[in-house]
Design an enzyme around this catalytic site. Structure first.
Site, PDB file in Angstrom:
ATOM      1  N   GLU A 132      16.402 -15.678 -13.301  1.00 15.84           N
ATOM      2  CA  GLU A 132      15.983 -14.280 -13.364  1.00 15.84           C
ATOM      3  C   GLU A 132      15.245 -13.982 -14.679  1.00 15.84           C
ATOM      4  OE1 GLU A 132      15.430 -11.972 -11.560  1.00 15.84           O
ATOM      5  OE2 GLU A 132      15.605 -10.102 -12.638  1.00 15.84           O
TER       6      GLU A 132
ATOM      7  N   TRP B 208      -3.465  -2.376  -1.484  1.00 18.17           N
ATOM      8  CA  TRP B 208      -3.207  -3.699  -2.064  1.00 18.17           C
ATOM      9  C   TRP B 208      -3.916  -4.667  -1.125  1.00 18.17           C
ATOM     10  CZ3 TRP B 208      -0.822  -8.404  -0.991  1.00 18.17           C
ATOM     11  CH2 TRP B 208      -0.455  -9.167  -2.101  1.00 18.17           C
TER      12      TRP B 208
ATOM     13  N   HIS C  49      16.770 -34.822 -15.516  1.00 14.92           N
ATOM     14  CA  HIS C  49      16.189 -35.308 -14.264  1.00 14.92           C
ATOM     15  C   HIS C  49      14.691 -35.002 -14.190  1.00 14.92           C
ATOM     16  CE1 HIS C  49      20.125 -36.420 -12.893  1.00 14.92           C
ATOM     17  NE2 HIS C  49      20.555 -35.227 -13.268  1.00 14.92           N
TER      18      HIS C  49
ATOM     19  N   LYS D 200       5.540  -3.527  -5.716  1.00 12.15           N
ATOM     20  CA  LYS D 200       6.970  -3.252  -5.838  1.00 12.15           C
ATOM     21  C   LYS D 200       7.712  -3.637  -4.566  1.00 12.15           C
ATOM     22  CE  LYS D 200      10.732  -1.655  -7.609  1.00 12.15           C
ATOM     23  NZ  LYS D 200      11.411  -2.633  -8.486  1.00 12.15           N
TER      24      LYS D 200
ATOM     25  N   CYS E 189       0.841  -1.196   0.000  1.00 12.35           N
ATOM     26  CA  CYS E 189       0.000   0.000   0.000  1.00 12.35           C
ATOM     27  C   CYS E 189       0.878   1.249   0.000  1.00 12.35           C
ATOM     28  CB  CYS E 189      -0.885   0.030   1.233  1.00 12.35           C
ATOM     29  SG  CYS E 189      -1.837  -1.466   1.440  1.00 12.35           S
TER      30      CYS E 189
ATOM     31  N   ASN F 133      -1.125   0.645   6.646  1.00  8.79           N
ATOM     32  CA  ASN F 133      -0.331  -0.323   5.876  1.00  8.79           C
ATOM     33  C   ASN F 133       0.041  -1.458   6.799  1.00  8.79           C
ATOM     34  OD1 ASN F 133      -0.245   1.107   3.561  1.00  8.79           O
ATOM     35  ND2 ASN F 133       1.971   1.440   3.553  1.00  8.79           N
ATOM     36  N   GLY F 134      -0.015  -2.668   6.317  1.00  3.22           N
ATOM     37  CA  GLY F 134       0.401  -3.798   7.138  1.00  3.22           C
ATOM     38  C   GLY F 134      -0.772  -4.717   7.422  1.00  3.22           C
TER      39      GLY F 134
ATOM     40  N   LYS G 123      11.400 -12.645 -14.923  1.00 14.29           N
ATOM     41  CA  LYS G 123      11.004 -11.414 -15.640  1.00 14.29           C
ATOM     42  C   LYS G 123       9.882 -11.731 -16.630  1.00 14.29           C
ATOM     43  CE  LYS G 123      12.346  -8.908 -13.572  1.00 14.29           C
ATOM     44  NZ  LYS G 123      13.254  -9.132 -12.506  1.00 14.29           N
TER      45      LYS G 123
ATOM     46  N   GLU H  92       6.585 -12.463 -14.690  1.00 12.90           N
ATOM     47  CA  GLU H  92       6.025 -11.296 -13.998  1.00 12.90           C
ATOM     48  C   GLU H  92       5.276 -10.363 -14.925  1.00 12.90           C
ATOM     49  OE1 GLU H  92       8.394  -9.456 -10.403  1.00 12.90           O
ATOM     50  OE2 GLU H  92       9.697  -9.666 -12.117  1.00 12.90           O
TER      51      GLU H  92
ATOM     52  N   ARG I 147       4.020   1.018  -6.825  1.00 15.30           N
ATOM     53  CA  ARG I 147       4.139   0.026  -5.755  1.00 15.30           C
ATOM     54  C   ARG I 147       3.155  -1.112  -5.933  1.00 15.30           C
ATOM     55  NH1 ARG I 147       6.570   2.135  -0.878  1.00 15.30           N
ATOM     56  NH2 ARG I 147       5.307   0.723   0.349  1.00 15.30           N
TER      57      ARG I 147
HETATM   58  O1  M6R Z   1      13.057  -4.792  -2.766  1.00 15.68           O
HETATM   59  P1  M6R Z   1      13.648  -6.174  -2.832  1.00 15.68           P
HETATM   60  O2  M6R Z   1      14.833  -6.246  -3.708  1.00 15.68           O
HETATM   61  O3  M6R Z   1      13.905  -6.743  -1.477  1.00 15.68           O
HETATM   62  O4  M6R Z   1      12.502  -7.041  -3.485  1.00 15.68           O
HETATM   63  C1  M6R Z   1      12.580  -8.431  -3.527  1.00 15.68           C
HETATM   64  C2  M6R Z   1      11.542  -9.006  -4.457  1.00 15.68           C
HETATM   65  O5  M6R Z   1      10.262  -8.733  -3.979  1.00 15.68           O
HETATM   66  C3  M6R Z   1      11.679  -8.450  -5.881  1.00 15.68           C
HETATM   67  O6  M6R Z   1      12.949  -8.641  -6.391  1.00 15.68           O
HETATM   68  C4  M6R Z   1      10.642  -9.107  -6.804  1.00 15.68           C
HETATM   69  O7  M6R Z   1      10.961 -10.448  -7.014  1.00 15.68           O
HETATM   70  C5  M6R Z   1      10.568  -8.321  -8.108  1.00 15.68           C
HETATM   71  N1  M6R Z   1       9.217  -8.182  -8.518  1.00 15.68           N
HETATM   72  C6  M6R Z   1      11.361  -8.923  -9.196  1.00 15.68           C
HETATM   73  O8  M6R Z   1      11.230  -8.295 -10.417  1.00 15.68           O
END
Ligand code: M6R
Length: 593
Positions: free
Chosen positions: A471, A77, A494, A588, A2, A103-104, A475, A478, A28
Site C-alpha cells: 500500500e 476520461w 529471491h 477515483k 466520467c 459513461n461506460g 501511494k 500514484e 473522479r
Molecule cells: O472504490 P474502490 O475501493 O473499489 O477502488 C479500488 C481501487 O480502484 C482503488 O483503491 C485505487 O487503487 C486507488 N487509486 C488507490 O489509492
C-alpha cells in the site's frame, strides 16, 4: 471515471449549477469536460448552447452561457478517441436537437455506427458515445422520445449510463446498466449525477438507479421505468447521511491531507459503532464453509491484510483475490461460500463483476463499502458501510484504514473477543494521531525532501507489514510518480535485492510483532548493498539511516504504519510540485474494464 451532472428546475442559472456540480466531480479524474444548456426562447423545440474544453476546469467560467433552467454536464476520461474538444461530451444528433452524455463503453459501437452511417447519419467524433445519440435520433422517427431512448439503450452492449436532453421538453431521460447514476429529488427542481456527493449542496433526498432503470425527470416529477419491460416502477428514495462540510477541503490545501487527518477520529468512531455489526457479520463468516475476500488496488491490499488478521486473531483461513482475477478462480464456489467484497466507491467494475459471477455460483455476498446506495452495496446479501465519509482524493487513505478497522473488529468478533478488537483499534487511533502531530509530519516531510529526486523506492515488510508495504508503494507511485515496489521481505533474496545500490531508499516496517527479527535481517541485507534504510518501528535501531517512530498497536499497528506511508507519499508529491488530489491518468472510481 466520467462524471455526470444535470439540472432541470425553475432556477435560471442551470449553467452555474451544472458547472459547480462538475467541479464537485473533478476528483473522479478526467481529461476534458463539457456543458449544454437549453437556449431561452426557442419554443417547443430545444436548441442548445454547448461549451466543451480539454484539460481541467481550472479557472474556466460559464457566465457567458445563456440563462437557462435545463442543463447537463460531463467530465470525460478518454477511452475511445483522444482527448479533443470534439470527443468531449455532450454529443448531439445530426440536427443538434438531441443532446447526450455517456459513461461506460458501448462494446458493439462499430457495428451500430456502420449501420447508422448507412442510414445517412453523420458522425463528427471518434467516440463510441456518439453512436447512442444517432441511434436515438433514428428510433425517434417511429416512436416517442422516451421509447426511442429505451429501445436504443437495449441495443447497446456493455456497461453504460446515458442521459439525454429531450428535444422538445425540459425533460431528462437517463438509463443505467453498470455505470452509476443517482437522481437528486430537490425542491423546485431535480438533479442527475454520477455521484451522490455532488448532490449534497442541493438535496439529500436521492434515488440510486438500479441496473436497467430508466429515469424520466422534469422540474416537478421523476418517473422510473424498467428498461426491459417499459413498465413503471415505484421508487423508494433514500436520505444521504454525508454533510457538505465532509465533502469540502476546509482549512486543508488538498483533500488527501484532509482525509489523512480524519483517520484517528474515524477509527475511534468505528471502534465504538462498528462492534454490533461486526458481531452480526462474524456469524455469517462462522457459518460459511469457505470465505473469500475480493477488491482492487488499495482495497485488495485490505483483503490481504484481512487474510492475516483472520488467521492471526481468529485462526481462520480466508482466501483473497484481486477483482479482475477472481472470475478465473471461482469454479469451486458453492452456495455455502461467502464472498466479502471490499470497496470505497462500491462501483469498481472488476469487483462488481467478480461478485456477480460469485452470485451466479450461489455464493453469499458481503459488501464492505463506503458509499451508501452504491452498486455493490445493493448487490450484496449483507452490506456494511465503512463510515469514512466522502473520500475525494483519488488516492484512497481513510477508506483503506476504515476497511482495516472493520476487519480487526470482525476478526476479534469471530474469535469471540469483540472487546479486545475495540481496545486494539483505539490503540491504533491513538498511534495514528501521534503520527499526524506537527512534529511527526515535519519529520516525514524532511524525509520526502531527501527522497524526492530518487528514481526507485523499495518497501519491505512481513506478515501484516507485507500489505502495508504494498500500500505504501502504491501511494508513492500514484501521486509522486516515483517508481516504488512493495514486497514481502522474504522475497528479497529471491531477486529484488539485485536492484539495491548505493543510496537506494529502502523503507522497512518493523512493528513489535513476530516479524521484527526477520525483517530487520532484510533491512540489514539491503544496507549491506548500499541501501539507505528508513525504519518505521516502535523503537530505533542502528541500521536505520532515518527513523520514524510508530507506537505499538498490536495487530492494528498496520494502520498507523500505513498512515506514515500516506503522509510520505503526500509530501513527495508536494516536493515534486504535483497535485496529490488529481494524479495523472487515474480516476477515483474505476467503472470501466
Ligand atoms: O472504490 P474502490 O475501493 O473499489 O477502488 C479500488 C481501487 O480502484 C482503488 O483503491 C485505487 O487503487 C486507488 N487509486 C488507490 O489509492
Amino acid at each position: 471515471m466520467c462524471g455526470i451532472f444535470g439540472y432541470v428546475g425553475h432556477q435560471e442559472d442551470a449553467a452555474d449549477i451544472v458547472f459547480e456540480g462538475l467541479k464537485r466531480l473533478e476528483y473522479r479524474g478526467y481529461d476534458s469536460w463539457g456543458i449544454a444548456v437549453k437556449k431561452p426562447g426557442t419554443g417547443s423545440k430545444n436548441t442548445f448552447a454547448i461549451r466543451k474544453r480539454t484539460g481541467k476546469i481550472g479557472n474556466a467560467k460559464v457566465s457567458d452561457l445563456p440563462k437557462s433552467s435545463f442543463g447537463l454536464g460531463h467530465t470525460r476520461w478518454a477511452t475511445h478517441g483522444g482527448v479533443t474538444k470534439i470527443n468531449a461530451h455532450p454529443h448531439t444528433d445530426c440536427t443538434g436537437s438531441i443532446v447526450l452524455i455517456h459513461n461506460g463503453i458501448i462494446e458493439n459501437y462499430e457495428k451500430l455506427k456502420k449501420n447508422l452511417i448507412a442510414h445517412g447519419h453523420r458522425f463528427v467524433s471518434e467516440t463510441d458515445s456518439e453512436v447512442a445519440v444517432h441511434l436515438i435520433e433514428e428510433l425517434n422517427k417511429t416512436c416517442s422520445f422516451t421509447e426511442a431512448v429505451r429501445k436504443a439503450f437495449l441495443k447497446l452492449e456493455g456497461l453504460n449510463a446515458i442521459i439525454v436532453m429531450h428535444p422538445r421538453a425540459h425533460t431528462f431521460v437517463g438509463v443505467r446498466n453498470g455505470s452509476p447514476l443517482v437522481v437528486g429529488l430537490g425542491k423546485g427542481g431535480n438533479y442527475l449525477a454520477s455521484d451522490a456527493a455532488a448532490l449534497l449542496p442541493h438535496t439529500k433526498k436521492v434515488y440510486f438507479l438500479e441496473d436497467n432503470d430508466l429515469v424520466v425527470a422534469d422540474a416537478e416529477n421523476v418517473q422510473i421505468i424498467e428498461v426491459k419491460t417499459g413498465k413503471r416502477k415505484k421508487i423508494k428514495p433514500r436520505t444521504l447521511t454525508w454533510s457538505i462540510k465532509q465533502a469540502e477541503k476546509g482549512k486543508y490545501p488538498h483533500f488527501m491531507i484532509k482525509e489523512i487527518h480524519e483517520q484517528p477520529s474515524i477509527l475511534s468512531e468505528i471502534a465504538s459503532s462498528g462492534l454490533s455489526n461486526a458481531k452480526k457479520l462474524s456469524k455469517h463468516i462462522d457459518q460459511a464453509f469457505d470465505t473469500y475476500m475480493v477488491g482492487c488496488g488499495t482495497a485488495s491490499y485490505a483483503c490481504i491484510a484481512g487474510s492475516y488478521l483472520f488467521s492471526k486473531i481468529a485462526n481462520r483461513h480466508i482466501n483473497w483475490a484481486v477483482g479482475s482475477e477472481f472470475g478465473y478462480q471461482l469454479d469451486f464456489l458453492t452456495p455455502k461460500s461467502l464472498v466479502m467484497a471490499l470497496s470505497q466507491s462500491g462501483e469498481t467494475i472488476d469487483t462488481l463483476e467478480a461478485v456477480k459471477k460469485a452470485k451466479g455460483k450461489g455464493a453469499k455476498i458481503f459488501a464492505l463499502v463506503n458509499t451508501l446506495g452504491s452498486s455493490l452495496y445493493r448487490e450484496a446479501d449483507y452490506s456494511m458501510l465503512i463510515g469514512a465519509g466522502p473520500e475525494k482524493a483519488v488516492a484512497s487513505t481513510k477508506a483503506f484504514t476504515g476497511k482495516l478497522a472493520h476487519l480487526v473488529l470482525l476478526a476479534y468478533a469471530l474469535a469471540g473477543k469483540p472487546k479486545s478488537g475495540q481496545s486494539t483499534l483505539l490503540k491504533a487511533a491513538k498511534a495514528s494521531k501521534t503520527v499526524l502531530t506537527p512534529e511527526s509530519r515535519a519529520r516525514i516531510k524532511k524525509l520526502a525532501e531527501r527522497m524526492k529526486n530518487k528514481e526507485h523506492i523499495y518497501v519491505i515488510g512481513r506478515g501484516l507489514s507485507y500489505p502495508a508495504s504494498l500500500e505504501t508503494a502504491l501511494k508513492i507511485k500514484e501521486i509522486s510518480y516515483i517508481h516504488a515496489e512493495g514486497f514481502a521481505a522474504g522475497e528479497l533474496k529471491h531477486g529484488v535485492i539485485a536492484l539495491v545500490e548505493k543510496g537506494t531508499p529502502c523503507i522497512a516496517f518493523l512493528p513489535n510483532d513476530e516479524t521484527y527479527g526477520a525483517n530487520l535481517a532484510g533491512a540489514m541485507e539491503m544496507k549491506a548493498r548500499g541501501g539507505s534504510i528508513i525504519g518505521i518501528s516502535h523503537k530505533p535501531h542502528e541500521v536505520f539511516d532515518f527513523y520514524i517512530p510508530v507506537a505499538d498497536a498490536q495487530e492494528a499497528t498496520i494502520i498507523p504504519n500505513v498512515i506514515v506511508g500516506q503522509v510520505l507519499a503526500y509530501y513527495l508529491a508536494i516536493a515534486r510540485d504535483l497535485d496529490p488530489d488529481m494524479p495523472r491518468n487515474l480516476a477515483k472510481s474505476v467503472t470501466v474494464k
